[in-house]
Structure formats: structure tokens, C-alpha cells
Design a protein around this motif. Sequence first.
Motif, PDB file in Angstrom:
ATOM      1  N   ILE A 112       0.851  -1.192   0.000  1.00 37.81           N
ATOM      2  CA  ILE A 112       0.000   0.000   0.000  1.00 37.81           C
ATOM      3  C   ILE A 112       0.884   1.239   0.000  1.00 37.81           C
ATOM      4  O   ILE A 112       1.743   1.405   0.866  1.00 37.81           O
ATOM      5  CB  ILE A 112      -0.933   0.001   1.221  1.00 37.81           C
ATOM      6  N   SER A 113       0.686   2.098  -0.987  1.00 39.76           N
ATOM      7  CA  SER A 113       1.478   3.322  -1.081  1.00 39.76           C
ATOM      8  C   SER A 113       0.702   4.538  -0.591  1.00 39.76           C
ATOM      9  O   SER A 113       1.294   5.513  -0.136  1.00 39.76           O
ATOM     10  CB  SER A 113       1.929   3.544  -2.526  1.00 39.76           C
ATOM     11  N   CYS A 114      -0.608   4.529  -0.698  1.00 45.22           N
ATOM     12  CA  CYS A 114      -1.413   5.615  -0.151  1.00 45.22           C
ATOM     13  C   CYS A 114      -2.815   5.096   0.119  1.00 45.22           C
ATOM     14  O   CYS A 114      -3.260   4.124  -0.498  1.00 45.22           O
ATOM     15  CB  CYS A 114      -1.452   6.823  -1.085  1.00 45.22           C
ATOM     16  N   ALA A 115      -3.483   5.733   1.060  1.00 47.34           N
ATOM     17  CA  ALA A 115      -4.833   5.313   1.442  1.00 47.34           C
ATOM     18  C   ALA A 115      -5.639   6.527   1.856  1.00 47.34           C
ATOM     19  O   ALA A 115      -5.091   7.527   2.327  1.00 47.34           O
ATOM     20  CB  ALA A 115      -4.781   4.296   2.581  1.00 47.34           C
ATOM     21  N   SER A 116      -6.929   6.450   1.652  1.00 44.25           N
ATOM     22  CA  SER A 116      -7.830   7.511   2.095  1.00 44.25           C
ATOM     23  C   SER A 116      -9.050   6.865   2.727  1.00 44.25           C
ATOM     24  O   SER A 116      -9.407   5.732   2.402  1.00 44.25           O
ATOM     25  CB  SER A 116      -8.247   8.410   0.925  1.00 44.25           C
ATOM     26  N   GLY A 117      -9.659   7.580   3.641  1.00 45.15           N
ATOM     27  CA  GLY A 117     -10.815   7.021   4.324  1.00 45.15           C
ATOM     28  C   GLY A 117     -11.788   8.096   4.742  1.00 45.15           C
ATOM     29  O   GLY A 117     -11.425   9.270   4.882  1.00 45.15           O
ATOM     30  N   GLY A 118     -13.014   7.717   4.905  1.00 36.07           N
ATOM     31  CA  GLY A 118     -14.049   8.634   5.370  1.00 36.07           C
ATOM     32  C   GLY A 118     -14.956   7.939   6.357  1.00 36.07           C
ATOM     33  O   GLY A 118     -15.215   6.737   6.232  1.00 36.07           O
ATOM     34  N   ILE A 119     -15.422   8.662   7.362  1.00 35.40           N
ATOM     35  CA  ILE A 119     -16.316   8.103   8.375  1.00 35.40           C
ATOM     36  C   ILE A 119     -17.605   8.915   8.390  1.00 35.40           C
ATOM     37  O   ILE A 119     -17.582  10.143   8.351  1.00 35.40           O
ATOM     38  CB  ILE A 119     -15.662   8.119   9.769  1.00 35.40           C
ATOM     39  N   TRP A 120     -18.728   8.203   8.407  1.00 40.08           N
ATOM     40  CA  TRP A 120     -20.038   8.838   8.472  1.00 40.08           C
ATOM     41  C   TRP A 120     -20.800   8.268   9.660  1.00 40.08           C
ATOM     42  O   TRP A 120     -20.656   7.095   9.998  1.00 40.08           O
ATOM     43  CB  TRP A 120     -20.825   8.585   7.190  1.00 40.08           C
ATOM     44  N   ARG A 121     -21.642   9.109  10.253  1.00 39.66           N
ATOM     45  CA  ARG A 121     -22.460   8.672  11.379  1.00 39.66           C
ATOM     46  C   ARG A 121     -23.923   9.023  11.141  1.00 39.66           C
ATOM     47  O   ARG A 121     -24.268   9.679  10.166  1.00 39.66           O
ATOM     48  CB  ARG A 121     -21.979   9.333  12.679  1.00 39.66           C
TER      49      ARG A 121
ATOM     50  N   GLY B 282     -26.546   7.120  10.501  1.00 41.16           N
ATOM     51  CA  GLY B 282     -27.374   6.359   9.585  1.00 41.16           C
ATOM     52  C   GLY B 282     -27.166   6.711   8.131  1.00 41.16           C
ATOM     53  O   GLY B 282     -26.556   7.701   7.760  1.00 41.16           O
ATOM     54  N   MET B 283     -27.717   5.870   7.271  1.00 42.42           N
ATOM     55  CA  MET B 283     -27.537   6.012   5.834  1.00 42.42           C
ATOM     56  C   MET B 283     -28.250   7.235   5.273  1.00 42.42           C
ATOM     57  O   MET B 283     -27.935   7.687   4.190  1.00 42.42           O
ATOM     58  CB  MET B 283     -28.049   4.755   5.127  1.00 42.42           C
ATOM     59  N   HIS B 284     -29.216   7.783   5.995  1.00 42.41           N
ATOM     60  CA  HIS B 284     -29.972   8.905   5.447  1.00 42.41           C
ATOM     61  C   HIS B 284     -29.191  10.213   5.486  1.00 42.41           C
ATOM     62  O   HIS B 284     -29.525  11.144   4.773  1.00 42.41           O
ATOM     63  CB  HIS B 284     -31.284   9.080   6.216  1.00 42.41           C
ATOM     64  N   TYR B 285     -28.169  10.302   6.318  1.00 42.48           N
ATOM     65  CA  TYR B 285     -27.481  11.569   6.509  1.00 42.48           C
ATOM     66  C   TYR B 285     -26.083  11.564   5.898  1.00 42.48           C
ATOM     67  O   TYR B 285     -25.719  12.469   5.170  1.00 42.48           O
ATOM     68  CB  TYR B 285     -27.399  11.897   8.006  1.00 42.48           C
ATOM     69  N   LEU B 286     -25.318  10.543   6.206  1.00 46.17           N
ATOM     70  CA  LEU B 286     -23.975  10.404   5.645  1.00 46.17           C
ATOM     71  C   LEU B 286     -23.167  11.701   5.764  1.00 46.17           C
ATOM     72  O   LEU B 286     -22.661  12.230   4.795  1.00 46.17           O
ATOM     73  CB  LEU B 286     -24.049   9.965   4.178  1.00 46.17           C
ATOM     74  N   ARG B 287     -23.070  12.239   6.972  1.00 43.63           N
ATOM     75  CA  ARG B 287     -22.277  13.446   7.186  1.00 43.63           C
ATOM     76  C   ARG B 287     -20.822  13.050   7.413  1.00 43.63           C
ATOM     77  O   ARG B 287     -20.516  12.330   8.373  1.00 43.63           O
ATOM     78  CB  ARG B 287     -22.805  14.219   8.399  1.00 43.63           C
ATOM     79  N   PRO B 288     -19.890  13.496   6.576  1.00 38.02           N
ATOM     80  CA  PRO B 288     -18.482  13.115   6.765  1.00 38.02           C
ATOM     81  C   PRO B 288     -17.894  13.791   7.991  1.00 38.02           C
ATOM     82  O   PRO B 288     -18.062  14.988   8.201  1.00 38.02           O
ATOM     83  CB  PRO B 288     -17.811  13.608   5.480  1.00 38.02           C
ATOM     84  N   LEU B 289     -17.210  13.014   8.821  1.00 34.95           N
ATOM     85  CA  LEU B 289     -16.569  13.570  10.008  1.00 34.95           C
ATOM     86  C   LEU B 289     -15.141  14.003   9.709  1.00 34.95           C
ATOM     87  O   LEU B 289     -14.715  15.072  10.108  1.00 34.95           O
ATOM     88  CB  LEU B 289     -16.579  12.543  11.142  1.00 34.95           C
ATOM     89  N   TYR B 290     -14.393  13.152   9.024  1.00 33.53           N
ATOM     90  CA  TYR B 290     -13.048  13.555   8.647  1.00 33.53           C
ATOM     91  C   TYR B 290     -12.550  12.654   7.528  1.00 33.53           C
ATOM     92  O   TYR B 290     -13.088  11.585   7.278  1.00 33.53           O
ATOM     93  CB  TYR B 290     -12.080  13.512   9.838  1.00 33.53           C
ATOM     94  N   LEU B 291     -11.522  13.109   6.862  1.00 29.90           N
ATOM     95  CA  LEU B 291     -10.839  12.328   5.844  1.00 29.90           C
ATOM     96  C   LEU B 291      -9.377  12.205   6.234  1.00 29.90           C
ATOM     97  O   LEU B 291      -8.765  13.182   6.672  1.00 29.90           O
ATOM     98  CB  LEU B 291     -10.954  12.988   4.464  1.00 29.90           C
TER      99      LEU B 291
END
Length: 203
Positions: free
Chosen positions: A165-174, A176-185
Motif C-alpha cells: 500500500i502506497s497511499c490510502a484515504s478514508g471517510g467516516i459517516w455517522r 445512519g444512511m440517510h445523513y452520511l455526514r463526513p466527520l473527517y478524511l
Amino acid sequence: MEQENEAGETDSRHPERQDVYDDFGRIRGKLGIKAWKARWVKRKYAFDMKDVPREAEWMKVLYSYEESQMPMDASSLNIFRIFGTNTGIFEIFVLQRTIMGPCWLVIKDVNIDGPGISWCKLQASVSSPRDMRPMGDGVPEPPPFTIMSLAARTVLNHQENKREISCASGGIWRDGMHYLRPLYLLFMYCTVRLDDLTPPEQL
């Protein structure tokens, strides 16, 4: 269908059900498919193949996914085309049970399984897909979820002959599926081009 007789002449005829059944029996025999069953059904066709009738009677064949997969181009004297040879078992399941995306399910006759299949705390199974169906009217609100999505890029380590793995990105949402607000990347930036062919030990 044009068929050549013993005298080398051709004539047009419509194959009988038994002709199709026998031909499929020979095809599956060459593939080593042992247990199977079939019945005749009416189906409609809505795609762009002009040589396929819009509505016709087809021989529906069922056999285990543990058997060999039927080739997409399999045919015979009395079988012109076979559909669904590469359809996955999950696709068949959601189509037959009309499960359209994330939803509440009614599950009956559940068997609690032991560990080892997944990372879930609770694992369960049913003996038949008919034991699962989407819930009708009056479904509860979506439960609270914490969802994480990961994406990674890899490069080949020529010295050890394996990908790393040379690079990775991720996102977290809280919430429920109806909102999907990103907390951080979270990003790990590469210092080399992903398509660079220079061995890592020479960088």
C-alpha cells in the motif's frame, strides 16, 4: 431452425421440448454436472438482441453452484442461446426476494452459527431464501450507524515481489444512511508516482 438430415438436405422445423432437454443433458454431461432439474416457463425479453423473441417459452434449468459453470456461448443443434450462465448467487437472491437496497428484513427460522465466517459478533443463517423477505408497511426508523469507507492504492515491491500500500484515504459517516455526514478524511500522500517503474530500493 434449419437442420441437416442424413441425405445432406436441410429442412426447417421447430425443436420439440424433448429435443432441447436431451441436448442440454449432453452439454451438462460434458461439464460433469450431475444433479439438475428443469421446467418450462414463459419469459419476456427486453434487451437489444434481435434474434431473441420478445416473449417465448424457455427451459429453466436449476443446478448447484458447486457444479461447473455453464459457458456463456454453449449451444447445440436444438439450443440456440443460454441466458444467465454467469449470474451470481447474490444477484439471484435479491431479485427473487425483491430486496432493493438497504432495508429492514423479516427473517424466520434462524439458526445461530458459530464463529469463523466473518468478523460479526452474531452470525446467523437460514435454510431457505424464502425465510427472508423485505418488511412491508410501518417499518422502523433507520438505526444509528457508524460507517467507514476505505480506498487504497498499491505499488509493486520488486525486491520482495509483492504489492504494498502506497497511499490510502478514508471517510467516516455517522447517524445512519440517510445523513452520511463526513466527520473527517485521512490521507497518506505518496512521494512517488504510482505508475513509476523504478524499483523501490533505487528511489
